[in-house]
Design a protein around this motif. Structure first.
Motif, short mmCIF file in Angstrom:
data_model
loop_
_atom_site.label_atom_id
_atom_site.label_comp_id
_atom_site.label_asym_id
_atom_site.label_seq_id
_atom_site.Cartn_x
_atom_site.Cartn_y
_atom_site.Cartn_z
N PRO A 53 2.50 4.53 9.32
CA PRO A 53 1.26 4.52 8.52
C PRO A 53 0.13 5.24 9.25
O PRO A 53 0.11 5.28 10.49
N ASP A 54 -0.80 5.81 8.48
CA ASP A 54 -1.93 6.47 9.13
C ASP A 54 -2.97 5.45 9.58
O ASP A 54 -2.88 4.26 9.26
N ALA A 55 -3.95 5.92 10.35
CA ALA A 55 -4.93 5.02 10.95
C ALA A 55 -5.71 4.23 9.91
O ALA A 55 -6.05 3.06 10.12
N GLY A 56 -6.02 4.87 8.79
CA GLY A 56 -6.77 4.19 7.74
C GLY A 56 -6.00 3.02 7.16
O GLY A 56 -6.55 1.93 6.95
N ALA A 104 -4.90 -2.88 6.81
CA ALA A 104 -3.94 -3.98 6.96
C ALA A 104 -4.44 -4.98 8.01
O ALA A 104 -4.32 -6.20 7.83
N ALA A 105 -5.02 -4.46 9.10
CA ALA A 105 -5.55 -5.34 10.14
C ALA A 105 -6.70 -6.19 9.61
O ALA A 105 -6.78 -7.39 9.89
N ALA A 106 -7.59 -5.57 8.83
CA ALA A 106 -8.71 -6.31 8.26
C ALA A 106 -8.23 -7.40 7.32
O ALA A 106 -8.74 -8.52 7.30
N ALA A 107 -7.20 -7.08 6.54
CA ALA A 107 -6.65 -8.06 5.60
C ALA A 107 -5.97 -9.21 6.32
O ALA A 107 -6.05 -10.36 5.89
N ALA A 143 0.83 -1.21 0.00
CA ALA A 143 0.00 0.00 0.00
C ALA A 143 0.86 1.26 0.00
O ALA A 143 0.49 2.28 -0.62
N LEU A 144 1.99 1.21 0.68
CA LEU A 144 2.87 2.37 0.79
C LEU A 144 4.02 2.33 -0.22
O LEU A 144 4.92 3.18 -0.15
#
Length: 272
Positions: free
Chosen positions: A258-261, A266-269, A33-34
């Motif tokens: 990383p920002d909260a979003g 990442a946590a959901a994945a 993502a980054l």
């Protein structure tokens, strides 16, 4: 976008007795993502000195450390950050030009979660477990100002030692104690284990408690957490712990916050 791995791609890894997929999914999701040229892979080993030597020799940037290696790896490192030095337990190794420094991001995650959930330091607790993660959790409770605690551990040597150094009582079993907070720091309830369907504490103790905290992350909804939710208790899950500590590992490895979003994605994945 297809990720391209080259000779310059930075490798991070984990060492665990029973590797899972959380760290691999979480870290790689953020790398992609980054747009960071990093990759993460989970491993196990029967030769810890050789594995740590490989981290150094192959310039592996970071290594997460899980049971049963959190204490055994310490003599193999070049030094400890304050978070690991204070409790003599490592869950993260950072390699900077061949110098390996141990950190403990579990400790900070536990303290932050107790504050987030509004758990008062006046809350009496019983913590079951006295291994490497047990040191991080019980030390975090002590340093957050919790004064009335019991370390429940069948291993008298490690249980008594942890209780004494943190100023708590030791008991081999919970017995008739009914503290307001129950904390499980053992593999009881962990998917794939021999005790996957067992409660970490008796049902009567869960009913008498106000808060139930389980550090087991796979599954997030352990038997303890399910029973506590059904009884209307405040719950703190291992999923919350593992996300917070993994974010700190990510920052240590990459230098990027990383920002909260991004963290939520990442946590959901990783946990989905």
């Amino acid at each position: 976008m297809t990720r391209r791995i080259s000779k310059d791609t930075v490798l991070c890894m984990s060492l665990s007795g029973r590797p899972g997929n959380f760290g691999t999914r979480f870290q790689n999701h953020l790398y992609e993502a980054l747009e960071l040229d990093f990759i993460y892979k989970a491993f196990t080993t029967r030769d810890l000195p050789a594995a740590i030597g490989g981290v150094r020799a192959l310039s592996i940037r970071g290594c997460a450390v899980s049971m049963p290696f959190k204490e055994a790896c310490i003599p193999l490192l070049d030094g400890l950050a304050p978070s690991a030095e204070a409790i003599q337990s490592v869950n993260t190794v950072v390699n900077t030009d061949g110098v390996l420094i141990g950190h403990n991001t579990d400790y900070g995650a536990v303290r932050e979660l107790l504050q987030r959930h509004g758990v008062s330091p006046d809350t009496p607790f019983a913590a079951r477990g006295s291994g490497g993660m047990g040191k991080a959790v019980v030390s975090a409770l002590r340093d957050a100002g919790f004064r009335d605690g019991i370390v429940v551990a069948r291993n008298e040597r490690t249980g008594r030692a942890l209780a004494e150094v943190c100023g708590y009582r030791w008991q081999p079993e919970l017995g008739e104690a009914r503290p307001a907070m129950l904390v499980n720091i053992t593999p009881v309830g962990m998917a794939g284990g021999r005790e996957a369907e067992e409660l970490a504490f008796p049902a009567e103790a869960i009913e008498a408690s106000r808060v139930c905290f389980d550090v087991v992350a796979l599954p997030v909804e352990t038997p303890l957490i399910r029973a506590a939710r059904a009884a209307g208790k405040t719950v703190i899950t291992g999923g919350e712990v593992v996300v917070l500590q993994a974010v700190q590992q990510f920052i240590l490895y990459t230098g990027v916050t990383p920002d909260a979003g991004r963290i939520a994605e990442a946590a959901a994945a990783a946990l989905g």
